[in-house]
Design an enzyme around this catalytic site. Sequence first.
Site, PDB file in Angstrom:
ATOM      1  N   CYS A   1      12.051  -7.007   1.741  1.00 51.99           N
ATOM      2  CA  CYS A   1      12.767  -6.207   1.946  1.00 51.99           C
ATOM      3  C   CYS A   1      13.007  -6.306   3.898  1.00 51.99           C
ATOM      4  O   CYS A   1      13.199  -6.981   4.534  1.00 51.99           O
ATOM      5  CB  CYS A   1      12.227  -4.565   2.382  1.00 51.99           C
ATOM      6  SG  CYS A   1      11.025  -3.663   3.702  1.00 51.99           S
TER       7      CYS A   1
ATOM      8  N   CYS B   1      10.837  -5.796   6.682  1.00 53.63           N
ATOM      9  CA  CYS B   1      10.446  -7.105   6.981  1.00 53.63           C
ATOM     10  C   CYS B   1      10.635  -8.163   7.101  1.00 53.63           C
ATOM     11  O   CYS B   1      10.149  -9.057   8.236  1.00 53.63           O
ATOM     12  CB  CYS B   1       9.163  -7.491   5.217  1.00 53.63           C
ATOM     13  SG  CYS B   1       8.274  -5.898   4.659  1.00 53.63           S
TER      14      CYS B   1
ATOM     15  N   GLU C   1       4.253  -8.140   2.816  1.00 51.82           N
ATOM     16  CA  GLU C   1       4.581  -8.745   4.112  1.00 51.82           C
ATOM     17  C   GLU C   1       4.077  -8.076   5.407  1.00 51.82           C
ATOM     18  O   GLU C   1       3.436  -9.083   5.897  1.00 51.82           O
ATOM     19  CB  GLU C   1       6.110  -9.370   3.930  1.00 51.82           C
ATOM     20  CG  GLU C   1       6.420 -10.025   2.638  1.00 51.82           C
ATOM     21  CD  GLU C   1       7.384  -8.741   1.460  1.00 51.82           C
ATOM     22  OE1 GLU C   1       6.211  -7.351   1.425  1.00 51.82           O
ATOM     23  OE2 GLU C   1       8.622  -8.854   1.142  1.00 51.82           O
TER      24      GLU C   1
ATOM     25  N   ILE D   1       0.578  -1.553   0.139  1.00 50.40           N
ATOM     26  CA  ILE D   1       0.319   0.387   0.010  1.00 50.40           C
ATOM     27  C   ILE D   1       0.989   1.158  -0.199  1.00 50.40           C
ATOM     28  O   ILE D   1       1.432   1.310   0.989  1.00 50.40           O
ATOM     29  CB  ILE D   1      -1.117  -0.177   1.174  1.00 50.40           C
ATOM     30  CG1 ILE D   1      -1.632  -1.274   1.357  1.00 50.40           C
ATOM     31  CG2 ILE D   1      -2.089   1.690   1.650  1.00 50.40           C
ATOM     32  CD1 ILE D   1      -2.422  -1.586   2.815  1.00 50.40           C
ATOM     33  N   GLU D   2       0.809   1.967  -1.377  1.00 55.11           N
ATOM     34  CA  GLU D   2       1.886   2.988  -1.476  1.00 55.11           C
ATOM     35  C   GLU D   2       0.899   4.003  -1.048  1.00 55.11           C
ATOM     36  O   GLU D   2      -0.234   4.296  -0.385  1.00 55.11           O
ATOM     37  CB  GLU D   2       2.305   3.419  -2.662  1.00 55.11           C
ATOM     38  CG  GLU D   2       3.174   2.178  -2.821  1.00 55.11           C
ATOM     39  CD  GLU D   2       3.823   2.375  -4.274  1.00 55.11           C
ATOM     40  OE1 GLU D   2       4.171   1.361  -5.089  1.00 55.11           O
ATOM     41  OE2 GLU D   2       2.959   2.735  -5.349  1.00 55.11           O
TER      42      GLU D   2
END
Length: 135
Positions: free
Chosen positions: A91, A94, A58, A46-47
Site C-alpha cells: 500500500c 508501506c 511489510e 495484524i488487524e
Amino acid sequence: MEELDEKKLWELAVAAREYSYSPYSGFKVGAALLSRGGKVFRGCNIENAAYSPTNCAERSAFFSAISQGERDFEAIAIAGGKDELISCYPCGVCRQVMAEFCDPCTFRIICGKSRESLEVMTLDELLPKGFKMQD
C-alpha cells in the site's frame, strides 16, 4: 551462508503469512525483508477491530528489522490473499516507509501468486516522487 534468490525470499513471505492475524478481512499477508547483510526479517499483517491500528505485513517486517538495529535493505517479498495467493502489492503507507529506509533505485519489491509468476520492481517504479528526507 547461501544467498537468497527472489523465489526463496518469496517462499519465506508465504511462510510468514501463516502468522497473520486477520479475523476481519480474512486476507492474510506475509512479508520477508532482506537486509544487505543477508538477514531476513519476517512480518505479517495484524488487524484490529478499530481498523486504524491495523499494521501491514511489510511495515511489521520493517519495524522488526529497525528495532533490531538494521538500516540497510536490499529487497522485500510479499505474499497475500484470502483462500488463494494473488499478486499482492504494498500500500502507499508501506511504500512511504520503504522510501524512508531504502534506495528507491535499487530496492527490489517481489510480488506474485506463485514461484513461476513473480514480478520484481524497484521502489522508484512503485513510488515515483515519494516524500524523501531533505538533503
